[in-house]
Structure formats: C-alpha cells, structure tokens
Design an enzyme around this catalytic site. Structure first.
Site, short mmCIF file in Angstrom:
data_model
loop_
_atom_site.label_atom_id
_atom_site.label_comp_id
_atom_site.label_asym_id
_atom_site.label_seq_id
_atom_site.Cartn_x
_atom_site.Cartn_y
_atom_site.Cartn_z
N GLU A 39 0.86 -1.25 -0.14
CA GLU A 39 -0.06 -0.13 0.04
C GLU A 39 0.81 1.19 -0.04
O GLU A 39 1.84 1.25 0.60
CB GLU A 39 -0.67 -0.09 1.35
CG GLU A 39 -1.54 1.35 1.28
CD GLU A 39 -2.85 1.44 2.38
OE1 GLU A 39 -2.61 0.57 3.40
OE2 GLU A 39 -3.95 2.08 2.27
N CYS A 250 -6.64 0.97 3.06
CA CYS A 250 -7.55 1.97 3.14
C CYS A 250 -7.42 2.99 1.79
O CYS A 250 -8.38 3.67 1.51
CB CYS A 250 -7.36 2.94 4.23
SG CYS A 250 -8.18 2.02 5.49
N ASN A 380 -12.41 -3.36 0.88
CA ASN A 380 -11.24 -3.13 1.80
C ASN A 380 -11.90 -2.97 3.26
O ASN A 380 -12.31 -1.80 3.45
CB ASN A 380 -10.11 -1.95 1.52
CG ASN A 380 -8.98 -2.19 2.54
OD1 ASN A 380 -8.51 -3.13 2.74
ND2 ASN A 380 -9.00 -1.12 3.49
N GLU A 381 -11.98 -3.79 4.09
CA GLU A 381 -12.36 -3.65 5.47
C GLU A 381 -13.54 -2.63 5.63
O GLU A 381 -13.40 -1.89 6.52
CB GLU A 381 -11.15 -3.68 6.29
CG GLU A 381 -10.46 -2.28 6.11
CD GLU A 381 -9.36 -2.15 7.21
OE1 GLU A 381 -8.73 -2.65 7.71
OE2 GLU A 381 -9.28 -0.91 7.88
O1 AHR Z 1 -1.91 -1.49 6.81
C1 AHR Z 1 -2.51 -0.27 7.32
C2 AHR Z 1 -3.98 0.15 7.21
O2 AHR Z 1 -4.67 -0.91 8.02
C3 AHR Z 1 -4.61 -0.25 6.13
O3 AHR Z 1 -4.58 0.76 5.08
C4 AHR Z 1 -6.15 -0.79 6.31
O4 AHR Z 1 -6.76 -1.52 5.36
C5 AHR Z 1 -5.86 -1.00 7.72
O5 AHR Z 1 -6.89 -0.46 8.59
#
Ligand code: AHR
Length: 652
Positions: A39, A250, A380-381
């Site tokens: 990321e 995120c 994503n979550e």
């Molecule tokens: O890995 C860091 C963050 O943790 C990511 O962006 C998110 O998906 C999670 O909350």
C-alpha cells in the site's frame, strides 16, 4: 532408437511418479499461501519503491493534500548570474486534462556568464524526497515536457549538484517546439552524494512552459523505464512471494468517493495519469500505477492481486484512522453500471486479447501477453452498511457472470470479530464468494492465544485471505509470535488460501503506521525481524501439510510447529517456533518420508543480545544457515525466542 525412447519414457514416468508420491496423511494446502501486501502508506510508493527522484514533478501538489502545499512545493526558483525573470503557475495549457497544472518561466535578463563560471539563467531546483541520492559513474535519465511560448528556441541546462553547488552531472537541451514535447537527456554522476538536487535552467531570454520534470536512476529494478528502486524491489523479490496485493489498504476505498482508487487513472503515459491526495496525507502521483504493479508481479513470479473499491469510501473518510469522520459514502446507484464496467474492464485489461478494447491498451503499454489475473479483491475492510452490501452484491454478480473463473475476494471489516466481521462473512457465505479478506492488528499475546483460530473454521465455505495482520511491534518477540501464528496457516492451508503481513514499507521520518515490515530512507534499508520471518516462510513453502511429524508439549502455548512437503522437489520442511525464554524440546519423526537424510539445512532466527534492527545496526537480528544431518527420529532443542526452519532435501 525405439528402445531408447521407451526407456526414457519409462524413466521419466517413474521419476514423475516418485516426485508426486505423497506419504499417507498429507493434506493438500494452498500453493498461494504467503504473499505481500503493498500500500502507498508511509511514502511506500512516491519517495519509496517508485524510483522517481523529483518530488512534485507535475506541479500538482495542493493545499488540500497538506496545509501549505502548492504547485511550487519542493521547488525553488533560481536565477544565478544575477539573472532576472519570474515563474508562474498555469492551468491554461495542460498537457492533458488529468494533469492540469504546469509552470511558465519568463526569462527577462540573463546575467553575466563570466562572473558565475558560465551558469546564468532562470529556472527551478528540486531536492526530491529529502535529497536525491546519486552515485559516481551511474547514469540518470532526465525527462521533461516543454513548450516555447516566445519566438526563439531556448537553451536549457540540466544539472545535478550537491548542496554546495558543486556540479555532479550536466546536460544541455534546446527547447524548440511551440507544442508540448518531451525532452530527454542522460546524465552520469561524477561523485557520490546523498543530498543532491536537480536544477533546470533556461539560458536565453524568452518564455516557456514546463511540466513533468523527472529524473530516474538508470539502474531501476530489471532496468524498467518508469521503474522501481532496485534495492527495495530486490529485497521484496528475494522473499519469493506467491502474490502481491495492491494498491492497499484504505488507499483503495479512499477518503470520500472522489478519492477512491480508480485504476483507469493510473495506466497509460505517465503525463496523462491522474494523481490525487493520498488518504495517508500526501500526494500519490500514480506513476506507480496498475501497469507497473502487474509488471512487478510478473518480474518476481508473484500472482497479481488487485483490490478495487466496492463503490463506497472508507468509513473513516474525513477523519483519522479508525476515528470516524464524515463516514462511508457510496457512489449513487445510477452510477453503478459505469462503475461495474470499470471493474469488468480491469479483467479485460489484464487478461483480454490484444484486439479487445482494454487488452489493446495493455499491449500498447508494452505487454501484449496477458497478465493472467486470477484473483480480484472488491472492497477493503468496509463497514457493512446496506449501501455497501447492495453495491458489493451487484459488482460480485456482474464479475461472476462475465468471468466465472476469476476468484473474487470479499471483505469482512477491520477486526477479527465483531459486527462487520460477522456481517461480512454472512454476506460472503450467502453469495458463495470464493475468498474472504480478514484484517487485524493485535498485541503479541493475542496471536499466541489465537493460534488455533482457523482450526475451528467451516471447511466448506469461502476460503480465507488474511490480507492484513501484524502484532504491534518490530521486535524479535513480535516476529516469533507471528511465526507461531503462521504455522496455523499451513496447518489450515486447506481453507487459508493466502496471507500477507501489513504494512510492507515505511520511510524513516514519513510514517503514518509504526509497525511495518521494512524501514528505509533514501540510502539505507532496515528489514525487521518480521521481514525475516515472512521470508523464511515464503522461501520454504510446501503444498502438502502433515500432522504428527513434530511432537511438542501441546499444553504449552508458547510452542508451535508445522511440517509441509513441496511435491515438486519432494523436500520436507519443518518449522518450529519457541516463543518462550527457555530451550524446549520437540521430537521429530520423519519415518513416513522416504528421504536421504544427509542433506538438510537449518535456517534459524533467534533473539540474541539485541531484539530489533535499527538504522544504526541493520543486522542485529538476521537468520543464520547451518548444515544439518537429520536422523529418521530426532529431538530438536528449540532455542528461546526462535524460529527454526529445517529443510530436508529430497536427493533421489
Ligand atoms: O495497513 C494499514 C491500514 O490498516 C490499511 O490501510 C487498512 O486497510 C488497515 O486498517
């Protein structure tokens, strides 16, 4: 001749059979178990893995990204030799609508060349992401878009210099066109410098527009143009990950719907890509875009696992991490057909033939062969709101209808339990989604007490992808408890399909997240003990799991172990974890395998006097390799706070 052929055929048949022979009790496990999560957090991409040395190359930085930022951020106006001129921002003549801002240099008076050793003019200087690193004898590729606005061509100087102004490399260009044109030059550094800057200087009176001022080292990973920082990329390649998930995190669902990651903005010529504010509070140029991610995966033999937003933004939009702001926002339902098409188009872009609309774009970028996309993440979550559920469902159905073979990955919130977790799993069970993405960050003790989590999972439902996890910390203890937990992935490799530690990269002084796998600055790289644990698992995978090979005290929650076999080589791999402060014995019984036991190797990661790696002491904690001769049955004294991998090679 015929006889020889038959002998050869019989021999290869026997050999194949031999390799494929799996002793009784072997359980088939996922071949894609261990991979990477990438990321753009902690300056992992721009200023990190992406090798671009110029910061704010396209003059798109804005106060909405960071207070005080503007199109001139990280640039300095220079007018050596008592020259006179000025520089302005323009949005009237973009190279491309996605890249609206450029600068206009107006040179009114060029000063006295003699007085300043030949350097006079009006221009700009950029010191990159905390200084540029150059090495004597190495080449650097400069490029820039220019357009002359006055009547005559303009002589241009490109210079890399040290903080005292000493010249490290020079090149000259003539900017002659009245339309936007790309100008390029190659420079070779004459000395080492860790804090160099790039100066571009117009040397005649006149006016010109500039954009996309860029400098890359020639030596990028695999020498790709628009490539990756070679040392960082190599460190990742050395892990031999089975897959790479990208672009987040995120970052995928973004800070509001306008900030969602839209993959189509990240392909094609870099000057036509659309940069935007990064949810982690800085600028993402999209120079490292989907093409580069897919190419990197291919270069390191990893499967690409792109994740796209489920048409909703992060539930923490407008706030800080996990502290709600304005909340999740969804794309209007009437925009969904277009959005679904965007998701479908990614599959065609990755896998479609060159004569398909999107396959043609991949080919035009230099990759006519398909990228063989197998997995696609959606969401994503996310918070399991009705808006999310509705949008995820229609995206899922549309993808499956058009591409039934693509394995779709659903999502289950940011925690290992709770409402979003339950609802996410319910939805995926209901739709029969292939794989569910779980995320959790917890204290080390949590990992030890939950080592058997996946032993209790339903075997016939969707598979698990633990897309993000880490114990809070980068000390040996954290790495060792993660290792203990990872033996559970192997033991449950029939349902745990994939797992990736997160986050991956963190730049010193620019981190938003403090437990990371690899720390770096512009020169140094600090792999954490967690990195070495991940690497020890990734380079020692198997596709069959065996119970009952390693006997240990089952009531001791500081001990963990697993035994796998790689059916391609026939090698048997033992992993033994001791997360306590004492030596503890484990008994290994290899009698079920027909192995030549002479050729074994131990890789050992253990706590010594030091329990972490730092920028000053990068190698405090590194695994060591030791030759080993295993007996059919032997006792292994697992040292305190250690991970041992024993690989017994099949030499037959
Ligand atoms: O890995 C860091 C963050 O943790 C990511 O962006 C998110 O998906 C999670 O909350």
């Amino acid at each position: 001749m015929k006889k020889l052929l038959i002998v050869l055929l019989v021999y290869s048949f026997c050999k194949l059979n031999l390799i494929a022979q799996i002793p009784e009790g072997g359980k088939k496990i996922s071949p894609d178990l261990f991979g990477l999560f990438f990321e753009d957090i902690n300056y992992a991409a721009d200023g990190g893995l992406y090798a671009e040395m110029v910061q704010n190359r396209s003059f798109e930085y804005a106060p909405t990204e960071q207070p005080g930022w503007n199109p001139f951020s990280f640039w300095q106006y220079v007018s050596p030799g008592y020259s006179i001129g000025h520089v302005n921002v323009s949005t009237n003549m973009p190279i491309h609508p996605n890249n609206p801002t450029c600068v206009v240099l107006d040179v009114e008076v060029v000063g006295d060349y003699e007085q300043v050793k030949g350097v006079a003019g009006v221009g700009l200087q950029n010191s990159g992401f905390d200084g540029m690193v150059v090495r004597a004898g190495e080449g650097y590729n400069f490029s820039m878009f220019g357009k002359v606005l006055s009547s005559k061509p303009i002589d241009f100087l490109i210079r890399i210099q040290d903080p005292g102004g000493k010249v490290l490399a020079d090149a000259s260009l003539i900017i002659s066109d009245n339309e936007w044109k790309k100008y390029e030059a190659n420079l070779t550094a004459t000395a080492d410098c860790d804090s160099a800057s790039l100066m571009v200087l117009a040397k005649n009176k006149g006016e010109l527009a500039l954009d996309m001022i860029s400098l890359f080292p020639e030596n990028t990973f695999k020498n790709c143009s628009n490539g990756l920082r070679a040392d960082l990329a190599q460190l990742l390649a050395d892990m031999q990950p089975r897959f790479v998930r990208f672009p987040g995190g995120c970052l995928v669902h973004g800070d509001g719907t306008g900030n969602m990651y839209r993959w189509k903005n990240t392909i094609g010529p870099v000057e036509q890509r659309k940069g935007q504010r990064n949810i982690w509070g800085y600028h993402q140029s999209a120079g490292l875009g989907f093409y580069e991610y897919f190419q990197f995966c291919e270069d390191i033999g990893a499967k690409p696992v792109p994740v796209l937003p489920a048409a909703v933004s992060c539930q923490n939009s407008g706030g800080t991490w996990r502290i709600g702001g304005t909340g999740q926002k969804a794309l209007p339902i009437d925009e969904m057909p277009e959005y679904i098409q965007e998701v479908i188009d990614l599959i065609e872009w990755a896998n479609g033939p060159v004569d398909s609309e999107w396959g043609a774009k991949r080919a035009a970028a230099g990759h006519p062969e398909p990228f063989n996309l197998e997995y696609l993440g959606v969401g994503n979550e996310d918070k399991m709101t009705p808006e999310f559920i509705e949008r995820f469902t229609i995206i899922y159905k549309a993808v499956k209808e058009k591409y039934p073979d693509i394995k779709l990955i659903g999502t289950s919130g940011p925690f290992p339990d709770g409402e979003d977790f339950e609802k996410g799993w319910d939805l995926c069970n209901h739709l029969n989604v292939d794989v569910v993405d779980e995320h959790y960050y917890k204290g080390p003790e949590w990992f030890l007490s939950n080592m058997y989590r996946y032993d209790k999972y339903e075997r016939n439902g969707p598979k698990v992808y633990l897309g993000e996890y880490a114990s809070w910390g980068n000390k040996v203890y954290n790495a060792i408890v993660e290792a203990a937990y990872m033996t559970g992935f192997e033991r449950n490799g029939d349902i745990v399909k994939m797992a990736s530690y997160a986050p991956l990269l963190a730049k010193k002084g620019f981190t938003q997240w403090n437990t990371d796998m690899i720390f770096f600055d512009n020169v140094n790289i600090v792999p954490t003990p967690n990195y070495y644990v991940q690497k020890m698992f990734m380079t020692n995978t198997g596709d069959y799991y065996f119970d009952g090979v390693i006997e240990k005290d089952e009531s001791d929650s500081t001990l963990a172990a697993s035994c796998v076999m790689d059916s391609k080589t026939g090698d048997v791999i033992l992993k033994m974890v001791n997360a306590s402060d004492e030596i503890k014995n484990m008994t290994i019984d290899l009698s079920r395998f027909s192995l030549t036991l002479s050729d074994a190797e131990i890789t050992l990661l253990a706590e010594d006097a030091d329990d972490e790696n730092t920028f000053d002491y990068v190698d405090n904690v590194v695994p060591v390799k030791i030759g080993f001769q295993a007996d059919e049955i032997f006792i292994y004294p697992a040292g305190p706070m250690s991970l041992t991998v024993i690989r017994i090679k099949n030499n037959r």
